[in-house]
Write an enzyme that holds these catalytic residues in place. Structure first.
Site, PDB file in Angstrom:
ATOM      1  CB  THR A 472      46.224  94.369  94.685  1.00 58.61           C
ATOM      2  OG1 THR A 472      45.107  94.685  95.521  1.00 58.61           O
ATOM      3  CG2 THR A 472      46.795  93.034  95.134  1.00 58.61           C
ATOM      4  CB  ALA A 514      39.855  93.854  90.022  1.00 60.38           C
ATOM      5  CB  THR A 642      47.278  99.477  89.768  1.00 64.17           C
ATOM      6  OG1 THR A 642      46.051  99.379  89.032  1.00 64.17           O
ATOM      7  CG2 THR A 642      47.385 100.862  90.387  1.00 64.17           C
ATOM      8  N   GLY A 712      46.110  89.591  89.459  1.00 66.91           N
ATOM      9  CA  GLY A 712      47.002  89.425  90.595  1.00 66.91           C
ATOM     10  C   GLY A 712      47.887  88.199  90.531  1.00 66.91           C
ATOM     11  CD  GLU A 713      46.015  84.736  92.685  1.00 66.53           C
ATOM     12  OE1 GLU A 713      45.918  84.034  93.688  1.00 66.53           O
ATOM     13  OE2 GLU A 713      45.084  85.418  92.262  1.00 66.53           O
TER      14      GLU A 713
END
Length: 744
Positions: A472, A514, A642, A712-713
């Site tokens: 990630t 994060a 990112t 992330g999701e």
């Protein structure tokens, strides 16, 4: 003292990128200690029953075979089920590898062949023959629906959705009604790196376990409990992880078997799973959602009724919040939801990227699109018309919600205003063109996390926390956070992750790393900076100017301007003057920092608006996704490069959910049969268009100490629905089952 450098928010390339592309990054199956044995797992071909006899004589004759470990000769393990509970805390009786001869699912390990070479272990494993007493089983989800249930409160931590109004009566009175059953096929995680474990026995007899996991401290706790090992003599490492998507949230059976074998034989052991064996443990559960929506003629939602079921094993009760998302996200005076699980004779389903929401949001957003058309409203206009500024289910204010802005920016970037309303009205030759959209929502979570910052005599800043980077970009964003908090150049910062001996960090998952680890690193660096200045202030050797409030720390150097002009002091010199070779500080970030974090007084979510263009061959029915735009409201973005990569990766996976991915069960034997990349279809480069990711400006100083929500999701939530809705717009045909395949 001030810090004036601002690396946070910059699109910094991954600091671990060179190590990965040059082969320096070490993964779980790569350590090679002297005397290492190779383990190959033998799996059960039946779904339920009991082992009668293990025939291993022929296998033991293979040159190089050292031992064949089964439930009959394994070392002692914990007797009680509680000792096998892992960090995910799934209610029920956890699976205990090689505990006894009973078979609970097809693919269950029944033996491990251990040999001097992998080839010998593999050959011998094929010679192991097991006789079984076969019992009746059920692996058919449709059949299991007749046994659906909600676990009792004593066996479950699930909190039922809070209903409001009288949804049934309001639905009956609604002028416009949409009702249907929506279905999602089971999916497997299939990360690039397959699960593997290498166990090293140190000179003092302690165990170092290299494991593909998302939580080294969770695996350490699991092994300590299940194998009666001391945590002090058990170290778990996962500095690099080749993708996981939730498959590493739980301890997979390879880590238990490898560590048990090493304990038994007192030699290093490696156990790696093959791609087919990756289909013998966790997977995204199969799901149905029965959705009934009622609205008035002007498009105002009056009733929402959502009933969902997902599958689980017979020995555990895996539950996901699939039914709550519409009740939270839309303004509707009457809403209710119900959720149950259906038992099958399989391994326990588990979390896969955006668990609950990837299923519930996408299926619900497909129904919302149906309702928009039933009301003859533009799908975007319908969502704006029923927009809720609060968590409508809990009647709670939100720390922030820039979904309206996300819809506006995404629509403008996509060109939504040029869309014609009637299905099938946009065409280019033999291709039907469809434009669809959906919204997404995901929890913005924060979990207590610790981190350590250490300044060495070489002037480098070392950051350490037990977080995992599963691809990630965690190494990079933590370095950026440290650079800004301390005032150090990125190239003078080292980040250490993936080690159970490091400061406490929860298992990586849920998009909380994060926000949580970032806050811990921030606090540790601020604490270290204060400690350094305090030490200098007390030092008789330090120059007087370093004791002033006007001192700045930039580029790893202390600066000030005195009446005699600019002055500076390097960090190595500062340490020497303070009388230290090194200085460190460790801090823990918790909800409630700064007195601003809302804790549970406000709801917190990440939101998105997804827009999609598809082209459907009018004769063949093949679908091409030709454009995807995702506008995301996720608070402060630590690294746009990112973060956008995370969104795009999730959109690729969501494209697989919409059009490709489906784990196919042979109910006769209880096994997922398409257990390879030839038959389990995932998107390839040719399937994926250019994807535009927009980050909406969303300031939120309540959601987490750094204003970060995590990304992330959220890319999973709404993307598959946008594709399905675009297919309807192109063809005029509704699909309520995912994936949508030609001929469906």
């Amino acid at each position: 003292m001030n810090v004036i450098s601002t690396p946070v928010g910059q699109s910094v390339s991954r600091i671990d990128g060179i190590a990965k592309v040059t082969g320096q990054a070490k993964y779980a199956a790569e350590p090679h200690p002297p005397g290492m044995l190779y383990g190959v797992v033998v799996n059960s071909p039946i779904a339920r029953g009991r082992i009668d006899t293990v025939h291993d004589a022929a296998a033991r004759q293979v040159p190089g075979v050292v031992e064949i470990m089964t439930h009959l000769n394994r070392p002692h393990t914990a007797l009680f089920e509680k000792a096998y509970m892992d960090g995910l805390g799934v209610p029920g009786a956890p699976y205990r590898p090689l505990h006894d001869g009973e078979i609970h699912f097809n693919g269950q390990p029944v033996a491990v062949v251990l040999a001097e070479t992998f080839e010998a272990a593999r050959e011998a494993a094929m010679l192991v023959r097991v006789d079984y007493e076969r019992w009746p089983h059920n692996a058919d989800f449709k059949v299991s629906l007749h046994q659906k249930y909600m676990p009792s409160k004593t066996r479950s931590n699930y909190v039922p959705p809070r209903p409001r109004g009288d949804a049934a009566r309001a639905y009956a009175l609604s002028t416009v009604q949409v009702e249907g059953r929506y279905h999602l096929a089971p999916e497997h995680h299939n990360p690039m790196e397959m699960h593997a474990t290498t166990v090293i026995i140190e000179d003092d007899g302690a165990f170092t376990v290299w494991d593909k996991t998302q939580g080294p401290q969770a695996v350490q706790a699991y092994l300590a409990g299940a194998l009666a090992l001391s945590k002090a003599r058990l170290r778990v490492r996962n500095p690099y992880v080749g993708g996981a998507f939730g498959s590493g949230l739980r301890a997979v059976y390879n880590v238990f078997l490898a560590t048990l074998a090493a304990k038994m034989l007192k030699r290093p052991v490696r156990v790696t799973l093959t791609r087919p064996q990756m289909f013998t443990h966790v997977f995204r559960p199969e799901a149905i959602m029965d959705i009934a929506l009622g609205a008035s003629r002007d498009g105002t939602l009056q009733s929402m009724i959502v009933e969902g079921v997902t599958d689980t094993s017979r020995f555990e009760h895996n539950m996901e919040n699939i039914v709550i998302w519409g009740l939270i996200n839309y303004r509707c005076p009457n809403a209710t939801a119900d959720y149950k699980v259906a038992p099958r004779d399989t391994y326990t389903s588990s979390d896969m990227r955006a668990p609950g929401a990837a299923t519930g949001v996408n299926l619900l957003e497909m129904a919302i699109d149906e309702m928009a058309y039933a009301c003859t409203m533009d799908p975007l206009a319908f969502r704006l018309h029923n927009y809720s500024d609060t968590d409508a289910m809990h009647d709670m204010p939100l720390t922030s919600k820039a979904l309206r802005e996300a819809m506006a920016q995404g629509a403008r970037h996509f060109g939504w205003q040029r869309r014609s309303m009637p299905p099938g009205s946009m065409r280019d030759g033999r291709e039907l063109i469809g434009w669809g959209m959906a919204t997404g929502i995901w929890d913005a979570m924060f979990s207590p996390t610790s981190a350590r910052a250490r300044l060495g005599q070489d002037g480098r800043l070392h950051i350490a926390t037990a977080a995992s980077d599963i691809g990630t970009g965690t190494y990079t964003i933590l370095a950026q956070t440290a650079a800004e908090a301390f005032g150090m150049p990125l190239d003078r910062i080292d980040v250490e992750l993936g080690d159970s001996t490091l400061p406490q960090c929860p298992t990586e998952g849920g998009s909380w790393t994060a926000a949580s680890a970032g806050a811990a690193v921030w606090l540790a660096c601020l604490s270290l900076r204060r400690k350094l200045i305090d030490m200098l202030a007390r030092s008789k050797n330090a120059p007087p100017w370093v004791k002033q409030d006007t001192v700045t720390l930039e580029g790893g150097i202390l600066h000030d301007v005195t009446e005699n002009g600019p002055v500076s002091l390097s960090l190595p010199d500062a340490l020497s003057l303070a009388g230290y070779d090194a200085l460190e500080a460790e801090e823990t970030a918790k909800p409630g920092l700064r007195g601003k974090i809302s804790q549970m007084r406000k709801a917190r979510f990440t939101h998105s608006a997804v827009f999609c263009e598809v082209r459907v061959d009018a004769e063949l029915g093949t679908v091409r996704v030709t454009r995807l735009v995702n506008a995301v409201a996720a608070g402060r973005i630590l690294n746009p490069k990112t973060a956008a990569s995370q969104i795009r990766g999730a959109m690729v996976m969501a494209t697989g959910m919409a059009l490709h991915e489906e784990s196919l069960m042979d109910e006769r034997v209880g096994r997922f049969m398409n257990h390879n990349f030839a038959e389990y279809h995932i998107p390839t480069h040719a399937d994926i268009p250019d994807m535009d990711v927009l980050f909406v400006n969303e300031h939120d100083d309540e959601v987490s100490p750094l204003g970060v929500k995590g990304v992330g999701e959220i890319g999973m939530c709404g993307t598959a629905a946008a594709i399905a809705n675009a297919i309807f717009h192109a063809t005029g045909r509704r699909h309520r089952n995912l994936p949508i395949t030609p001929g469906a």
